[in-house]
Design a protein around this motif. Structure first.
Motif, PDB file in Angstrom:
ATOM      1  N   SER A   1     -12.278  -8.161 -10.924  1.00 62.27           N
ATOM      2  CA  SER A   1     -11.317  -9.111 -10.358  1.00 62.27           C
ATOM      3  C   SER A   1     -10.789  -8.588  -9.026  1.00 62.27           C
ATOM      4  O   SER A   1     -10.894  -7.388  -8.727  1.00 62.27           O
ATOM      5  CB  SER A   1     -10.141  -9.318 -11.322  1.00 62.27           C
ATOM      6  OG  SER A   1      -9.330  -8.153 -11.353  1.00 62.27           O
ATOM      7  N   ILE A   2     -10.214  -9.468  -8.255  1.00 59.11           N
ATOM      8  CA  ILE A   2      -9.630  -9.062  -6.975  1.00 59.11           C
ATOM      9  C   ILE A   2      -8.459  -8.105  -7.211  1.00 59.11           C
ATOM     10  O   ILE A   2      -8.241  -7.182  -6.432  1.00 59.11           O
ATOM     11  CB  ILE A   2      -9.240 -10.294  -6.134  1.00 59.11           C
ATOM     12  CG1 ILE A   2      -9.535 -10.005  -4.683  1.00 59.11           C
ATOM     13  CG2 ILE A   2      -7.825 -10.711  -6.300  1.00 59.11           C
ATOM     14  CD1 ILE A   2      -9.597 -11.198  -3.800  1.00 59.11           C
ATOM     15  N   ARG A   3      -7.728  -8.299  -8.295  1.00 55.07           N
ATOM     16  CA  ARG A   3      -6.627  -7.389  -8.622  1.00 55.07           C
ATOM     17  C   ARG A   3      -7.150  -5.989  -8.897  1.00 55.07           C
ATOM     18  O   ARG A   3      -6.552  -5.000  -8.471  1.00 55.07           O
ATOM     19  CB  ARG A   3      -5.829  -7.906  -9.818  1.00 55.07           C
ATOM     20  CG  ARG A   3      -4.670  -6.970 -10.163  1.00 55.07           C
ATOM     21  CD  ARG A   3      -3.589  -7.578 -10.997  1.00 55.07           C
ATOM     22  NE  ARG A   3      -3.062  -8.822 -10.525  1.00 55.07           N
ATOM     23  CZ  ARG A   3      -2.039  -8.955  -9.665  1.00 55.07           C
ATOM     24  NH1 ARG A   3      -1.468  -7.887  -9.165  1.00 55.07           N
ATOM     25  NH2 ARG A   3      -1.593 -10.135  -9.330  1.00 55.07           N
ATOM     26  N   GLU A   4      -8.293  -5.900  -9.592  1.00 57.78           N
ATOM     27  CA  GLU A   4      -8.884  -4.583  -9.851  1.00 57.78           C
ATOM     28  C   GLU A   4      -9.361  -3.938  -8.546  1.00 57.78           C
ATOM     29  O   GLU A   4      -9.226  -2.718  -8.379  1.00 57.78           O
ATOM     30  CB  GLU A   4     -10.044  -4.704 -10.835  1.00 57.78           C
ATOM     31  CG  GLU A   4      -9.585  -5.046 -12.246  1.00 57.78           C
ATOM     32  CD  GLU A   4     -10.743  -5.379 -13.164  1.00 57.78           C
ATOM     33  OE1 GLU A   4     -10.861  -4.709 -14.210  1.00 57.78           O
ATOM     34  OE2 GLU A   4     -11.520  -6.299 -12.827  1.00 57.78           O
ATOM     35  N   ALA A   5      -9.875  -4.730  -7.613  1.00 61.68           N
ATOM     36  CA  ALA A   5     -10.281  -4.196  -6.312  1.00 61.68           C
ATOM     37  C   ALA A   5      -9.057  -3.674  -5.562  1.00 61.68           C
ATOM     38  O   ALA A   5      -9.107  -2.604  -4.945  1.00 61.68           O
ATOM     39  CB  ALA A   5     -10.997  -5.269  -5.493  1.00 61.68           C
ATOM     40  N   LEU A   6      -7.953  -4.404  -5.623  1.00 61.99           N
ATOM     41  CA  LEU A   6      -6.713  -3.970  -4.979  1.00 61.99           C
ATOM     42  C   LEU A   6      -6.184  -2.697  -5.642  1.00 61.99           C
ATOM     43  O   LEU A   6      -5.728  -1.783  -4.951  1.00 61.99           O
ATOM     44  CB  LEU A   6      -5.668  -5.083  -5.020  1.00 61.99           C
ATOM     45  CG  LEU A   6      -4.336  -4.793  -4.336  1.00 61.99           C
ATOM     46  CD1 LEU A   6      -4.530  -4.433  -2.868  1.00 61.99           C
ATOM     47  CD2 LEU A   6      -3.415  -6.010  -4.463  1.00 61.99           C
ATOM     48  N   ASP A   7      -6.265  -2.631  -6.965  1.00 58.73           N
ATOM     49  CA  ASP A   7      -5.842  -1.413  -7.668  1.00 58.73           C
ATOM     50  C   ASP A   7      -6.691  -0.218  -7.247  1.00 58.73           C
ATOM     51  O   ASP A   7      -6.170   0.883  -7.060  1.00 58.73           O
ATOM     52  CB  ASP A   7      -5.935  -1.611  -9.187  1.00 58.73           C
ATOM     53  CG  ASP A   7      -4.862  -2.556  -9.729  1.00 58.73           C
ATOM     54  OD1 ASP A   7      -3.874  -2.822  -9.020  1.00 58.73           O
ATOM     55  OD2 ASP A   7      -5.056  -3.040 -10.875  1.00 58.73           O
ATOM     56  N   ALA A   8      -8.010  -0.431  -7.064  1.00 56.39           N
ATOM     57  CA  ALA A   8      -8.896   0.657  -6.626  1.00 56.39           C
ATOM     58  C   ALA A   8      -8.502   1.108  -5.210  1.00 56.39           C
ATOM     59  O   ALA A   8      -8.503   2.316  -4.909  1.00 56.39           O
ATOM     60  CB  ALA A   8     -10.344   0.201  -6.656  1.00 56.39           C
ATOM     61  N   LEU A   9      -8.140   0.155  -4.364  1.00 56.63           N
ATOM     62  CA  LEU A   9      -7.701   0.500  -3.011  1.00 56.63           C
ATOM     63  C   LEU A   9      -6.408   1.305  -3.062  1.00 56.63           C
ATOM     64  O   LEU A   9      -6.274   2.321  -2.371  1.00 56.63           O
ATOM     65  CB  LEU A   9      -7.495  -0.763  -2.172  1.00 56.63           C
ATOM     66  CG  LEU A   9      -6.934  -0.553  -0.770  1.00 56.63           C
ATOM     67  CD1 LEU A   9      -7.880   0.289   0.078  1.00 56.63           C
ATOM     68  CD2 LEU A   9      -6.649  -1.895  -0.105  1.00 56.63           C
ATOM     69  N   ARG A  10      -5.478   0.897  -3.892  1.00 59.52           N
ATOM     70  CA  ARG A  10      -4.208   1.631  -4.029  1.00 59.52           C
ATOM     71  C   ARG A  10      -4.441   3.048  -4.526  1.00 59.52           C
ATOM     72  O   ARG A  10      -3.805   3.991  -4.052  1.00 59.52           O
ATOM     73  CB  ARG A  10      -3.266   0.871  -4.962  1.00 59.52           C
ATOM     74  CG  ARG A  10      -2.691  -0.373  -4.334  1.00 59.52           C
ATOM     75  CD  ARG A  10      -1.724  -1.066  -5.254  1.00 59.52           C
ATOM     76  NE  ARG A  10      -1.176  -2.245  -4.628  1.00 59.52           N
ATOM     77  CZ  ARG A  10      -0.966  -3.394  -5.237  1.00 59.52           C
ATOM     78  NH1 ARG A  10      -1.240  -3.528  -6.523  1.00 59.52           N
ATOM     79  NH2 ARG A  10      -0.464  -4.422  -4.580  1.00 59.52           N
ATOM     80  N   GLU A  11      -5.348   3.208  -5.484  1.00 55.46           N
ATOM     81  CA  GLU A  11      -5.678   4.549  -5.986  1.00 55.46           C
ATOM     82  C   GLU A  11      -6.296   5.392  -4.872  1.00 55.46           C
ATOM     83  O   GLU A  11      -5.967   6.566  -4.730  1.00 55.46           O
ATOM     84  CB  GLU A  11      -6.636   4.463  -7.178  1.00 55.46           C
ATOM     85  CG  GLU A  11      -5.967   4.093  -8.477  1.00 55.46           C
ATOM     86  CD  GLU A  11      -4.881   5.103  -8.885  1.00 55.46           C
ATOM     87  OE1 GLU A  11      -5.149   6.334  -8.846  1.00 55.46           O
ATOM     88  OE2 GLU A  11      -3.793   4.665  -9.264  1.00 55.46           O
ATOM     89  N   ALA A  12      -7.176   4.794  -4.076  1.00 53.28           N
ATOM     90  CA  ALA A  12      -7.811   5.515  -2.984  1.00 53.28           C
ATOM     91  C   ALA A  12      -6.776   5.938  -1.943  1.00 53.28           C
ATOM     92  O   ALA A  12      -6.890   7.016  -1.367  1.00 53.28           O
ATOM     93  CB  ALA A  12      -8.885   4.637  -2.331  1.00 53.28           C
ATOM     94  N   LEU A  13      -5.779   5.122  -1.726  1.00 59.51           N
ATOM     95  CA  LEU A  13      -4.734   5.446  -0.748  1.00 59.51           C
ATOM     96  C   LEU A  13      -3.860   6.600  -1.216  1.00 59.51           C
ATOM     97  O   LEU A  13      -3.287   7.310  -0.391  1.00 59.51           O
ATOM     98  CB  LEU A  13      -3.873   4.207  -0.438  1.00 59.51           C
ATOM     99  CG  LEU A  13      -4.570   3.129   0.381  1.00 59.51           C
ATOM    100  CD1 LEU A  13      -3.700   1.866   0.445  1.00 59.51           C
ATOM    101  CD2 LEU A  13      -4.885   3.629   1.786  1.00 59.51           C
ATOM    102  N   LYS A  14      -3.743   6.788  -2.527  1.00 56.81           N
ATOM    103  CA  LYS A  14      -2.946   7.895  -3.066  1.00 56.81           C
ATOM    104  C   LYS A  14      -3.626   9.230  -2.837  1.00 56.81           C
ATOM    105  O   LYS A  14      -2.971  10.266  -2.802  1.00 56.81           O
ATOM    106  CB  LYS A  14      -2.720   7.699  -4.568  1.00 56.81           C
ATOM    107  CG  LYS A  14      -1.763   6.596  -4.912  1.00 56.81           C
ATOM    108  CD  LYS A  14      -1.603   6.486  -6.418  1.00 56.81           C
ATOM    109  CE  LYS A  14      -0.750   5.307  -6.824  1.00 56.81           C
ATOM    110  NZ  LYS A  14      -0.667   5.173  -8.284  1.00 56.81           N
ATOM    111  N   SER A  15      -4.946   9.210  -2.727  1.00 57.30           N
ATOM    112  CA  SER A  15      -5.728  10.450  -2.579  1.00 57.30           C
ATOM    113  C   SER A  15      -5.545  11.068  -1.222  1.00 57.30           C
ATOM    114  O   SER A  15      -5.375  10.506  -0.230  1.00 57.30           O
ATOM    115  CB  SER A  15      -7.218  10.169  -2.793  1.00 57.30           C
ATOM    116  OG  SER A  15      -7.420   9.563  -4.039  1.00 57.30           O
TER     117      SER A  15
END
Length: 154
Positions: free
Chosen positions: A140-154
């Motif tokens: 889902s687009i929400r899961e893609a956004l969550d993956a982006l947020r996780e990547a930004l935390k790194s």
């Protein structure tokens, strides 16, 4: 500070609102006109349902553009719609200053737009890029956004 002074990050520009009434175009034709206007530099384009003379239902097509694009937008409106006339209203547009950055999510680059001013700061990832990640990965687009947020935390 005087009322009409802008603070850092706050912007004010003169824009035009161009409007025309349509009652003899298909939704596809109107959608194509909207795409062409946006492709050619309109800041925004939208429609509203209206009632016209003789009780006919119609569509109000509105284009927001920079003042210097007036002639181009008028030519496009007359080319891509059946209107016989366009109304114009000049106005000020207040906006947040914008900046962009990129991030990686699930092996793809995502552009993130940041807006600041008037005491606020906000960011938003580009929808088309998130949608492409979602399609490619079957999520889902929400899961893609969550993956982006996780990547930004790194």
């Amino acid at each position: 500070m005087r009322e009409n002074q802008l603070m850092k990050g706050e912007e004010s520009t003169k824009v035009l609102e161009l409007k025309c009434n349509l009652d003899d175009m298909t939704p596809e034709e109107i959608g194509f006109a909207m795409e062409r206007l946006l492709d050619e530099g309109a800041l925004d384009v939208w429609t509203e349902s209206i009632g016209m003379k003789k009780s006919r239902p119609g569509v109000l097509l509105t284009v927001l553009s920079h003042e210097e694009d007036r002639e181009k937008m008028l030519r496009l409106l007359f080319l891509h719609t059946t209107t016989l006339g366009v109304r114009e209203c000049e106005m000020k547009r207040y906006s947040l200053s914008r900046s962009f950055r990129t991030a990686e999510a699930m092996g793809e680059t995502v552009h993130i737009k940041k807006g600041e001013g008037y005491g606020v700061s906000r960011e938003k990832a580009e929808y088309d890029e998130l949608a492409a990640i979602a399609r490619k990965n079957g999520i889902s687009i929400r899961e893609a956004l969550d993956a982006l947020r996780e990547a930004l935390k790194s």
